[in-house]
Design a protein around this motif. Structure first.
Motif, PDB file in Angstrom:
ATOM      1  N   GLU A   1      55.203  78.797  83.373  1.00  0.00           N
ATOM      2  CA  GLU A   1      54.642  79.876  84.181  1.00  0.00           C
ATOM      3  C   GLU A   1      54.763  79.517  85.660  1.00  0.00           C
ATOM      4  OE1 GLU A   1      50.198  81.337  84.823  1.00  0.00           O
ATOM      5  OE2 GLU A   1      50.878  81.712  82.775  1.00  0.00           O
ATOM      6  N   LYS A   2      55.294  80.452  86.450  1.00  0.00           N
ATOM      7  CA  LYS A   2      55.433  80.248  87.895  1.00  0.00           C
ATOM      8  C   LYS A   2      54.062  80.238  88.563  1.00  0.00           C
ATOM      9  CE  LYS A   2      59.814  82.569  88.847  1.00  0.00           C
ATOM     10  NZ  LYS A   2      60.416  83.735  89.509  1.00  0.00           N
TER      11      LYS A   2
ATOM     12  N   PHE B   1      51.372  81.385  91.092  1.00  0.00           N
ATOM     13  CA  PHE B   1      51.058  82.618  91.812  1.00  0.00           C
ATOM     14  C   PHE B   1      50.363  82.227  93.111  1.00  0.00           C
ATOM     15  CE2 PHE B   1      47.650  81.569  88.951  1.00  0.00           C
ATOM     16  CZ  PHE B   1      46.518  81.678  89.724  1.00  0.00           C
TER      17      PHE B   1
ATOM     18  N   GLU C   1      61.609  79.594  84.557  1.00  0.00           N
ATOM     19  CA  GLU C   1      60.311  79.971  85.106  1.00  0.00           C
ATOM     20  C   GLU C   1      60.109  81.472  84.977  1.00  0.00           C
ATOM     21  OE1 GLU C   1      59.041  77.306  88.754  1.00  0.00           O
ATOM     22  OE2 GLU C   1      60.988  78.260  89.116  1.00  0.00           O
ATOM     23  N   TYR C   2      58.871  81.856  84.636  1.00  0.00           N
ATOM     24  CA  TYR C   2      58.524  83.268  84.499  1.00  0.00           C
ATOM     25  C   TYR C   2      57.211  83.531  85.219  1.00  0.00           C
ATOM     26  CZ  TYR C   2      62.114  83.213  80.928  1.00  0.00           C
ATOM     27  OH  TYR C   2      63.313  83.077  80.288  1.00  0.00           O
ATOM     28  N   SER C   3      57.141  84.656  85.907  1.00  0.00           N
ATOM     29  CA  SER C   3      55.902  85.042  86.574  1.00  0.00           C
ATOM     30  C   SER C   3      54.906  85.555  85.541  1.00  0.00           C
ATOM     31  CB  SER C   3      56.167  86.128  87.620  1.00  0.00           C
ATOM     32  OG  SER C   3      56.522  87.334  86.973  1.00  0.00           O
TER      33      SER C   3
ATOM     34  N   SER D   1      53.374  88.371  85.525  1.00  0.00           N
ATOM     35  CA  SER D   1      53.676  89.761  85.159  1.00  0.00           C
ATOM     36  C   SER D   1      54.881  89.847  84.216  1.00  0.00           C
ATOM     37  CB  SER D   1      53.883  90.638  86.394  1.00  0.00           C
ATOM     38  OG  SER D   1      54.992  90.203  87.136  1.00  0.00           O
ATOM     39  N   GLU D   2      55.890  89.005  84.409  1.00  0.00           N
ATOM     40  CA  GLU D   2      57.029  88.977  83.486  1.00  0.00           C
ATOM     41  C   GLU D   2      56.575  88.594  82.076  1.00  0.00           C
ATOM     42  OE1 GLU D   2      61.044  87.560  85.661  1.00  0.00           O
ATOM     43  OE2 GLU D   2      59.364  86.166  85.897  1.00  0.00           O
TER      44      GLU D   2
END
Length: 156
Positions: free
Chosen positions: A68-69, A71, A102-104, A106-107
């Motif tokens: 997870e990126k 925030f 990596e994924y945000s 929201s993604e």
């Protein structure tokens, strides 16, 4: 072809991880856990996170690591610390020759429930239902959701 994925939700006190396999578009739950650190010394926690992630990667041999990126929030010190944790996790993956994705937030939420603005609790319930697990730890279900996001990327 079987593709094992580890998802990681980084945290300096509790780093959640979830491991799944993608086998011909079928997602199979493998394992989950939380690396808990209790030291008051941040760098001791960082070392413990690195060593634990490194050992998990050796034991489970995933082909991919999804994380997870970070925030952005108003607590800059927290963001810096979280990025240091992410760095330790990335280093463990690189030392095991595992590619990193990596994924945000929201993604991840869109990938799991097709909506980007749902609560952690909603994600938690959906992941528990999907993998037929009883889990209250959001770090762990967020990690499984991150792994699931990468599996969706591989399928599509």
């Amino acid at each position: 072809m079987v593709k094992r994925i580890i998802g990681i939700d980084p945290g300096s006190y509790c780093t959640g991880y979830g491991i799944i396999e993608l086998n011909n578009s079928k997602v199979i739950y493998i394992d989950r856990g939380c690396i808990k650190t209790k030291s008051n010394v941040f760098f001791d926690r960082l070392k413990l996170i690195y060593l634990n992630v490194f050992n998990i990667l050796i034991n489970f041999k995933p082909k991919y690591l999804a994380i997870e990126k970070t925030f952005i929030c108003k607590k800059y010190v927290s963001v810096i610390r979280l990025n240091q944790v992410i760095g330790a996790i990335i280093l463990a993956a690189l030392n095991n020759f595992i590619p990193i994705f990596e994924y945000s937030v929201s993604e991840i939420r869109k990938s799991v429930v097709n909506k980007g603005n749902v609560s952690k609790k909603f994600i938690n319930k959906n992941i528990c239902k999907l993998f037929k697990i009883n889990e209250l730890n959001f770090n762990i279900t967020d990690a499984l959701a991150t792994a699931l996001t990468h599996s969706n990327y591989l399928i599509n």
